[in-house]
Design a protein around this motif. Sequence first.
Motif, PDB file in Angstrom:
ATOM      1  N   LYS A   1      89.356 -16.467 -22.998  1.00  0.00           N
ATOM      2  CA  LYS A   1      88.610 -16.220 -21.760  1.00  0.00           C
ATOM      3  C   LYS A   1      87.979 -17.516 -21.244  1.00  0.00           C
ATOM      4  CE  LYS A   1      87.255 -11.391 -21.845  1.00  0.00           C
ATOM      5  NZ  LYS A   1      86.129 -10.462 -21.869  1.00  0.00           N
ATOM      6  N   LYS A   2      87.394 -18.298 -22.155  1.00  0.00           N
ATOM      7  CA  LYS A   2      86.771 -19.560 -21.745  1.00  0.00           C
ATOM      8  C   LYS A   2      87.808 -20.525 -21.193  1.00  0.00           C
ATOM      9  CE  LYS A   2      82.753 -19.518 -24.775  1.00  0.00           C
ATOM     10  NZ  LYS A   2      82.056 -20.211 -25.861  1.00  0.00           N
ATOM     11  N   THR A   3      88.973 -20.571 -21.826  1.00  0.00           N
ATOM     12  CA  THR A   3      90.035 -21.464 -21.373  1.00  0.00           C
ATOM     13  C   THR A   3      90.536 -21.054 -19.993  1.00  0.00           C
ATOM     14  OG1 THR A   3      90.712 -21.798 -23.664  1.00  0.00           O
ATOM     15  CG2 THR A   3      92.274 -22.453 -21.965  1.00  0.00           C
ATOM     16  N   ILE A   4      90.756 -19.777 -19.789  1.00  0.00           N
ATOM     17  CA  ILE A   4      91.221 -19.288 -18.484  1.00  0.00           C
ATOM     18  C   ILE A   4      90.168 -19.536 -17.416  1.00  0.00           C
ATOM     19  CG2 ILE A   4      91.816 -17.201 -17.192  1.00  0.00           C
ATOM     20  CD1 ILE A   4      93.258 -16.212 -19.709  1.00  0.00           C
TER      21      ILE A   4
ATOM     22  N   LEU B   1      90.688 -21.931 -14.169  1.00  0.00           N
ATOM     23  CA  LEU B   1      90.494 -21.371 -12.838  1.00  0.00           C
ATOM     24  C   LEU B   1      89.495 -22.209 -12.037  1.00  0.00           C
ATOM     25  CD1 LEU B   1      91.184 -19.096 -10.883  1.00  0.00           C
ATOM     26  CD2 LEU B   1      89.317 -17.781 -11.874  1.00  0.00           C
ATOM     27  N   ILE B   2      88.390 -22.583 -12.641  1.00  0.00           N
ATOM     28  CA  ILE B   2      87.388 -23.423 -11.969  1.00  0.00           C
ATOM     29  C   ILE B   2      87.976 -24.787 -11.630  1.00  0.00           C
ATOM     30  CG2 ILE B   2      85.194 -24.630 -12.305  1.00  0.00           C
ATOM     31  CD1 ILE B   2      84.235 -22.154 -13.862  1.00  0.00           C
TER      32      ILE B   2
ATOM     33  N   PHE C   1      89.811 -27.714  -3.341  1.00  0.00           N
ATOM     34  CA  PHE C   1      88.833 -28.154  -2.357  1.00  0.00           C
ATOM     35  C   PHE C   1      88.849 -29.665  -2.187  1.00  0.00           C
ATOM     36  CE2 PHE C   1      86.646 -24.008  -3.083  1.00  0.00           C
ATOM     37  CZ  PHE C   1      86.756 -23.574  -1.773  1.00  0.00           C
ATOM     38  N   TYR C   2      89.084 -30.381  -3.249  1.00  0.00           N
ATOM     39  CA  TYR C   2      89.143 -31.840  -3.161  1.00  0.00           C
ATOM     40  C   TYR C   2      90.286 -32.276  -2.253  1.00  0.00           C
ATOM     41  CZ  TYR C   2      89.823 -36.695  -4.406  1.00  0.00           C
ATOM     42  OH  TYR C   2      89.988 -38.054  -4.346  1.00  0.00           O
TER      43      TYR C   2
END
Length: 157
Positions: free
Chosen positions: A5-8, A12-13, A20-21
């Motif tokens: 979950k942390k990796t996904i 995603l972030i 956006f960059y």
Amino acid sequence: MKTLKKTITFLLILFIMVSFYNCSSAKMLQNEPLFEIGEAYYQASNSDIHVYISIKSNPNNILLDSVYFKGKQAKLEHENNLFVGRFKSSIIQKQDIIMSNEPYAEYGNKTPKLPEKLPFELKESECVVSYIDDNSIKYFKIKNVVQKELLTSPDSQ
């Protein structure tokens, strides 16, 4: 499961930030500038290139800022109803480079300067001009920049 979950979430972030960059760094070309362009041409010599842009009408008195041409960028100067961009040719000069099998002996060598990548894809006869309008930088493309012969004065021979 927690690490998945942390990796996904992290990926995603990261994806959103990269998206956006890319949007913010894209330079948008205007279809129609707020003024009418006259003739656009350039003259080349061994040491430099000068780009000349004339303005037919400019009701808002907008000043042109920079020109991008042949892989380079130059500031535009206003002279006699023309805007002129001056590009210096990069004349290859031999530099003294110390080559040694001792790493400390090469300490004084300068790193080579790499050319900057322009934010626009341009053909050989195209240039992009930037101008400032309402505190924002805008860009437009000139498609038919022709080369004119460089006039030589009789006293320069």
